[in-house]
Design a protein around this motif. Structure first.
Motif, PDB file in Angstrom:
ATOM      1  N   ILE A  77       0.869  -1.177   0.000  1.00 53.46           N
ATOM      2  CA  ILE A  77       0.000   0.000   0.000  1.00 53.46           C
ATOM      3  C   ILE A  77       0.902   1.222   0.000  1.00 53.46           C
ATOM      4  O   ILE A  77       1.670   1.424   0.958  1.00 53.46           O
ATOM      5  N   THR A  78       0.824   2.028  -1.065  1.00 52.24           N
ATOM      6  CA  THR A  78       1.824   3.078  -1.212  1.00 52.24           C
ATOM      7  C   THR A  78       1.315   4.266  -2.004  1.00 52.24           C
ATOM      8  O   THR A  78       0.381   4.150  -2.805  1.00 52.24           O
ATOM      9  N   ILE A  98      -2.445  -5.074  -3.672  1.00 52.72           N
ATOM     10  CA  ILE A  98      -1.698  -3.837  -3.830  1.00 52.72           C
ATOM     11  C   ILE A  98      -2.685  -2.687  -3.970  1.00 52.72           C
ATOM     12  O   ILE A  98      -3.747  -2.835  -4.586  1.00 52.72           O
ATOM     13  N   VAL A  99      -2.351  -1.545  -3.367  1.00 55.47           N
ATOM     14  CA  VAL A  99      -3.091  -0.299  -3.549  1.00 55.47           C
ATOM     15  C   VAL A  99      -2.066   0.779  -3.858  1.00 55.47           C
ATOM     16  O   VAL A  99      -1.132   0.996  -3.074  1.00 55.47           O
ATOM     17  N   LEU A 100      -2.248   1.438  -4.985  1.00 54.77           N
ATOM     18  CA  LEU A 100      -1.276   2.418  -5.498  1.00 54.77           C
ATOM     19  C   LEU A 100      -2.015   3.707  -5.817  1.00 54.77           C
ATOM     20  O   LEU A 100      -2.937   3.704  -6.631  1.00 54.77           O
ATOM     21  N   LEU A 126      -8.287   8.268   5.902  1.00 55.86           N
ATOM     22  CA  LEU A 126      -8.327   7.635   4.579  1.00 55.86           C
ATOM     23  C   LEU A 126      -7.483   6.368   4.581  1.00 55.86           C
ATOM     24  O   LEU A 126      -7.937   5.301   4.147  1.00 55.86           O
ATOM     25  N   MET A 127      -6.257   6.478   5.078  1.00 60.10           N
ATOM     26  CA  MET A 127      -5.365   5.317   5.033  1.00 60.10           C
ATOM     27  C   MET A 127      -5.811   4.229   6.009  1.00 60.10           C
ATOM     28  O   MET A 127      -5.562   3.040   5.753  1.00 60.10           O
ATOM     29  N   ASP A 160       5.229  -0.510   2.360  1.00 52.08           N
ATOM     30  CA  ASP A 160       5.055   0.787   1.703  1.00 52.08           C
ATOM     31  C   ASP A 160       6.410   1.240   1.180  1.00 52.08           C
ATOM     32  O   ASP A 160       7.239   1.752   1.934  1.00 52.08           O
ATOM     33  N   PRO A 161       6.686   1.076  -0.133  1.00 50.45           N
ATOM     34  CA  PRO A 161       7.991   1.431  -0.687  1.00 50.45           C
ATOM     35  C   PRO A 161       8.247   2.931  -0.779  1.00 50.45           C
ATOM     36  O   PRO A 161       9.377   3.349  -1.029  1.00 50.45           O
TER      37      PRO A 161
END
Length: 235
Positions: free
Chosen positions: A26-27, A92-94, A181-182, A197-198
């Motif tokens: 998630i990033t 994944i969430v981008l 939100l996060m 989280d990259p």
């Protein structure tokens, strides 16, 4: 456990032990956007993302001045390495803005993820533009590492999010996402799972993960922003 490392995501992920695995990525990466021309994209992030006559109190961040091909190459490499450290069936969430949605959905798939949808984030407050539609949404692009079991113990999640931009003393970063939100976003991860989280920035994803009961590892390139996130997270 919440952990944040300082360095380039590619370098950190390449050195990461193969057995270090996550349940979700998630990033909120640098968008390399914020302007209609390449000269505008190459400008400092403060001039693109903060609108004040005073000097911007938040440090500029790196990676946001790349041209589209350089951004796509970097992101596809990072997302591929991230996928290799994600369990099968992980998610994944981008985040992306409207300019980068087409490229972001491509690079996610080039990296081997299955693209599964887009969830808009309505920021509510944004700069008005006379004679134009307001640009008051950003977008959470999401997918999975292979098949996504329908019996995962994860609740039904919203497809649209509405949270106002961060302001006041809570704001530590030029493009900081709201904590609430996060907290909603991270719930796509398996309960008790581990999140990567990259592009950790101010550490909002990591703080949200901690509050929702997840482990998380963040990576941040900028030394001043990394230091600020460590103070925030006390880790």
């Amino acid at each position: 456990m919440i952990e944040i490392l300082q360095g380039h995501a590619l370098d950190v992920l390449e050195r990461m032990p193969g057995e270090r695995m996550f349940d979700a990525v998630i990033t909120d990466p640098p968008y390399a956007s914020g302007a209609s021309t390449q000269s505008g994209v190459a400008a400092g992030t403060a001039s693109k993302y903060t609108y004040t006559k005073k000097r911007c109190p938040y440090p500029d961040f790196e990676g946001d001045s790349m041209d589209k091909r350089s951004w796509a190459n970097m992101m596809s490499l990072v997302l591929q390495l991230a996928r290799e450290h994600t369990h099968k069936g992980g998610v994944i969430v981008l985040f992306a803005d409207w300019r980068q949605v087409p490229m972001a959905t491509d690079v996610m798939q080039w990296a081997g993820w299955i693209w599964r949808g887009i969830a808009p984030w309505d920021k509510g407050n944004c700069r008005p533009q006379k004679g134009r539609f307001r640009q008051q949404a950003e977008f959470a692009i999401w997918g999975s590492n292979g098949g996504l079991p329908v019996d995962r113990p994860v609740p039904c999640l919203p497809g649209i999010f509405a949270h106002r931009n961060v302001s006041g003393p809570q704001r530590l970063h030029q493009t900081q996402k709201p904590l609430e939100l996060m907290r909603e976003i991270v719930r796509i991860c398996l309960p008790g799972g581990s999140i990567l989280d990259p592009f950790a920035g101010s550490g909002t994803t990591l703080e949200a993960a901690r509050l929702e009961g997840y482990d998380a590892l963040g990576i941040e390139l900028s030394k001043p922003i990394f230091a600020s996130a460590r103070r925030r997270l006390n880790c």
